[in-house]
Design a protein around this motif. Structure first.
Motif, mmCIF file in Angstrom:
data_model
loop_
_atom_site.group_PDB
_atom_site.id
_atom_site.type_symbol
_atom_site.label_atom_id
_atom_site.label_comp_id
_atom_site.label_asym_id
_atom_site.label_seq_id
_atom_site.Cartn_x
_atom_site.Cartn_y
_atom_site.Cartn_z
ATOM 1 N N PHE A 1 0.706 -1.095 -0.054
ATOM 2 C CA PHE A 1 0.040 0.014 -0.021
ATOM 3 C C PHE A 1 0.834 1.072 -0.015
ATOM 4 O O PHE A 1 0.510 2.048 -0.608
ATOM 5 C CB PHE A 1 -0.956 -0.239 1.180
ATOM 6 N N LEU A 2 1.956 1.264 0.566
ATOM 7 C CA LEU A 2 2.803 2.484 1.024
ATOM 8 C C LEU A 2 3.632 2.601 -0.376
ATOM 9 O O LEU A 2 3.841 3.819 -0.871
ATOM 10 C CB LEU A 2 3.502 2.455 2.383
ATOM 11 N N LEU A 3 4.259 1.442 -0.809
ATOM 12 C CA LEU A 3 5.403 1.806 -1.848
ATOM 13 C C LEU A 3 5.052 1.374 -3.376
ATOM 14 O O LEU A 3 5.654 2.017 -4.025
ATOM 15 C CB LEU A 3 6.592 0.575 -1.337
ATOM 16 N N ILE A 4 4.192 0.628 -3.387
ATOM 17 C CA ILE A 4 3.899 0.232 -5.186
ATOM 18 C C ILE A 4 3.285 1.733 -5.643
ATOM 19 O O ILE A 4 3.819 2.177 -6.554
ATOM 20 C CB ILE A 4 2.822 -0.531 -5.112
ATOM 21 N N PRO A 5 2.259 2.480 -5.064
ATOM 22 C CA PRO A 5 1.830 3.681 -5.802
ATOM 23 C C PRO A 5 2.665 4.828 -6.115
ATOM 24 O O PRO A 5 2.944 5.200 -7.186
ATOM 25 C CB PRO A 5 0.682 4.082 -4.960
ATOM 26 N N PRO A 6 3.707 4.874 -5.067
ATOM 27 C CA PRO A 6 4.770 6.136 -5.310
ATOM 28 C C PRO A 6 5.688 5.772 -6.470
ATOM 29 O O PRO A 6 6.323 6.263 -6.980
ATOM 30 C CB PRO A 6 5.107 6.570 -4.035
ATOM 31 N N MET A 7 5.960 4.306 -6.313
ATOM 32 C CA MET A 7 6.999 3.666 -7.254
ATOM 33 C C MET A 7 6.386 3.619 -8.802
ATOM 34 O O MET A 7 7.305 4.053 -9.545
ATOM 35 C CB MET A 7 7.478 2.363 -6.793
ATOM 36 N N VAL A 8 5.221 3.255 -8.792
ATOM 37 C CA VAL A 8 4.748 2.971 -10.194
ATOM 38 C C VAL A 8 4.046 4.121 -10.905
ATOM 39 O O VAL A 8 4.424 4.319 -12.065
ATOM 40 C CB VAL A 8 3.665 1.707 -10.159
ATOM 41 N N ASN A 9 3.728 5.180 -10.136
ATOM 42 C CA ASN A 9 3.022 6.220 -10.814
ATOM 43 C C ASN A 9 3.923 7.014 -11.897
ATOM 44 O O ASN A 9 3.554 7.318 -13.165
ATOM 45 C CB ASN A 9 2.512 7.273 -9.707
ATOM 46 N N PRO A 10 5.304 7.312 -11.328
ATOM 47 C CA PRO A 10 6.000 7.976 -12.129
ATOM 48 C C PRO A 10 6.476 7.043 -13.467
ATOM 49 O O PRO A 10 6.777 7.505 -14.486
ATOM 50 C CB PRO A 10 7.207 8.008 -11.356
ATOM 51 N N ILE A 11 6.471 5.692 -13.056
ATOM 52 C CA ILE A 11 6.882 4.865 -14.263
ATOM 53 C C ILE A 11 5.661 4.821 -15.489
ATOM 54 O O ILE A 11 6.158 5.055 -16.781
ATOM 55 C CB ILE A 11 7.207 3.366 -13.779
ATOM 56 N N ILE A 12 4.494 4.831 -14.832
ATOM 57 C CA ILE A 12 3.324 4.814 -15.546
ATOM 58 C C ILE A 12 3.201 6.033 -16.724
ATOM 59 O O ILE A 12 3.114 5.996 -17.945
ATOM 60 C CB ILE A 12 2.001 4.559 -14.988
ATOM 61 N N TYR A 13 3.563 7.262 -15.866
ATOM 62 C CA TYR A 13 3.238 8.636 -16.699
ATOM 63 C C TYR A 13 4.502 8.887 -17.494
ATOM 64 O O TYR A 13 4.282 9.240 -18.697
ATOM 65 C CB TYR A 13 2.798 9.651 -15.844
ATOM 66 N N SER A 14 5.714 8.148 -17.269
ATOM 67 C CA SER A 14 6.704 8.239 -18.058
ATOM 68 C C SER A 14 6.784 7.498 -19.507
ATOM 69 O O SER A 14 6.936 7.811 -20.502
ATOM 70 C CB SER A 14 8.031 8.058 -17.465
ATOM 71 N N VAL A 15 6.108 6.168 -19.238
ATOM 72 C CA VAL A 15 5.782 5.330 -20.249
ATOM 73 C C VAL A 15 4.985 5.712 -20.956
ATOM 74 O O VAL A 15 4.897 5.624 -22.407
ATOM 75 C CB VAL A 15 5.858 3.723 -19.832
ATOM 76 N N LYS A 16 3.790 6.294 -20.528
ATOM 77 C CA LYS A 16 2.546 6.466 -21.292
ATOM 78 C C LYS A 16 2.400 7.794 -22.003
ATOM 79 O O LYS A 16 1.473 7.907 -22.963
ATOM 80 C CB LYS A 16 1.222 5.863 -20.572
ATOM 81 N N THR A 17 3.068 8.732 -21.362
ATOM 82 C CA THR A 17 2.897 10.116 -21.792
ATOM 83 C C THR A 17 4.189 10.492 -22.667
ATOM 84 O O THR A 17 5.134 10.472 -22.055
ATOM 85 C CB THR A 17 2.626 10.921 -20.662
ATOM 86 N N LYS A 18 3.967 10.663 -24.120
ATOM 87 C CA LYS A 18 4.915 10.791 -24.964
ATOM 88 C C LYS A 18 5.642 12.019 -24.733
ATOM 89 O O LYS A 18 6.943 12.090 -24.678
ATOM 90 C CB LYS A 18 4.295 10.527 -26.518
ATOM 91 N N GLN A 19 4.826 13.100 -24.451
ATOM 92 C CA GLN A 19 5.446 14.453 -23.949
ATOM 93 C C GLN A 19 6.349 14.429 -22.983
ATOM 94 O O GLN A 19 7.727 14.881 -22.899
ATOM 95 C CB GLN A 19 4.292 15.331 -23.961
ATOM 96 N N ILE A 20 6.047 13.464 -21.888
ATOM 97 C CA ILE A 20 7.129 13.584 -20.731
ATOM 98 C C ILE A 20 8.407 12.788 -21.133
ATOM 99 O O ILE A 20 9.392 13.133 -20.717
ATOM 100 C CB ILE A 20 6.285 12.864 -19.487
#
Length: 316
Positions: A282-301
């Protein structure tokens, strides 16, 4: 039986726990934990830097993304010191006041993340369902008001919850289930009536995440209905693609949160390591995965990150 409360001369001390049954291996287990913290801290810091650095990102979608990254960063920092102290140095003691302070920030930032996800859902709803009015609806002033409102809501909801912990008396075991202070975990150690604390905790949960989650679902019902009215399949796919990152962020936040709450309240027969695994997920997965998701899925980033790394490489 010795009964302890906040009127005792000596401050109340609680013991934080690592992983039950694996104390001898905690130093080795701490390595992946430390790696997860490093990824979470560096990833969210990078997102914040990219949004600040790139002028074209100074728009509503990225402002909300920076709020999410700031919240994830704060959530990780809340538990970093106690978790690594338990795993690396076997420093398990924490006094009641420090425990209450950590509990306040931990739960407040958790509720803040729920609010930010709701704001991001509203952002996607306006962008897809009412694109012509997007910039007039989500002005900088309105975004600031949304952020301040969420902050005030979380503080107002959490203050009574944590302050009422001071009225409890404790006796018997003073051992907590995790490497940080969690409200349900702490009040269960009380030998006095904790029903008010439990009710307030549930009220805080249902008045925030219990409100945010249905609103997020409603926004996506409206988004799906709007997307299905788009004539071309290419337009539908493009609209859905803009929501994938946010849907993933919602899933990885709410699923561990709901599971952890259920395990704490109704999973008393579950092995101790189940509580520990769920708590850290609960504590570690969202903070770790969110930047990866947005970096991979958002071409502009991705483009800006590559641009920044390329410039630094050329300077070297």
């Amino acid at each position: 039986m010795l009964v302890l409360n906040n009127t005792n001369a000596q401050p109340l001390m609680f013991l934080l726990m690592g992983i039950p049954g694996l104390r001898a291996a905690q130093v080795w287990i701490s390595i992946p934990f430390c790696l997860l913290y490093v990824i979470a801290l560096s990833g969210n810091s990078l997102i914040l830097f990219v949004v600040l650095y790139e002028q074209s990102f100074h728009e509503p979608m990225y402002y909300f993304l920076s709020m999410l990254s700031a919240t994830d960063l704060s959530l990780s920092l809340c538990t970093l010191s106690t978790t690594l102290a338990v795993f690396w140095f076997e420093t398990q003691e924490i006094n009641l006041n420090a425990c209450i302070a950590q509990m306040f920030f931990l739960h407040a930032f958790t509720l803040m993340e729920s609010g930010v996800l709701l704001a991001m859902a509203f952002d996607r709803f306006v962008a897809i369902c009412n694109p012509l009015r997007y910039t007039t609806i989500l002005t900088n002033a309105r975004i600031a008001h949304i952020g301040v409102s969420m902050l005030i809501r979380n503080v107002a909801v959490m203050l009574p919850v944590v302050l009422l912990v001071k009225r409890l008396s404790f006796c018997g075991s003073m051992v907590l289930s995790h490497s940080y202070c969690y409200h349900v975990d702490l009040i269960q150690l009380s030998c006095t009536d904790n029903r008010i604390n439990s009710i307030l905790g549930l009220f805080a949960l249902f008045s925030t995440t219990g409100f945010d989650c249905p609103c997020i679902l409603l926004s996506y019902v409206l988004i799906i209905r709007s997307v299905l009215n788009i004539a071309s399949s290419e337009g539908q796919q493009k609209a859905f693609n803009t929501c994938i990152s946010h849907i993933s962020a919602v899933a990885i936040f709410y699923i561990p949160l709901i599971t952890l709450s259920l395990v704490h309240r109704y999973g008393h027969s579950a092995p101790p390591f189940v509580h520990t695994i769920m708590a850290n997920a609960f504590l570690l997965i969202p903070p770790m995965v969110n930047p990866i998701i947005y970096s991979v899925k958002t071409k502009q980033i991705r483009k800006v990150i590559v641009k920044i790394l390329t410039q630094k490489h050329l300077q070297i």
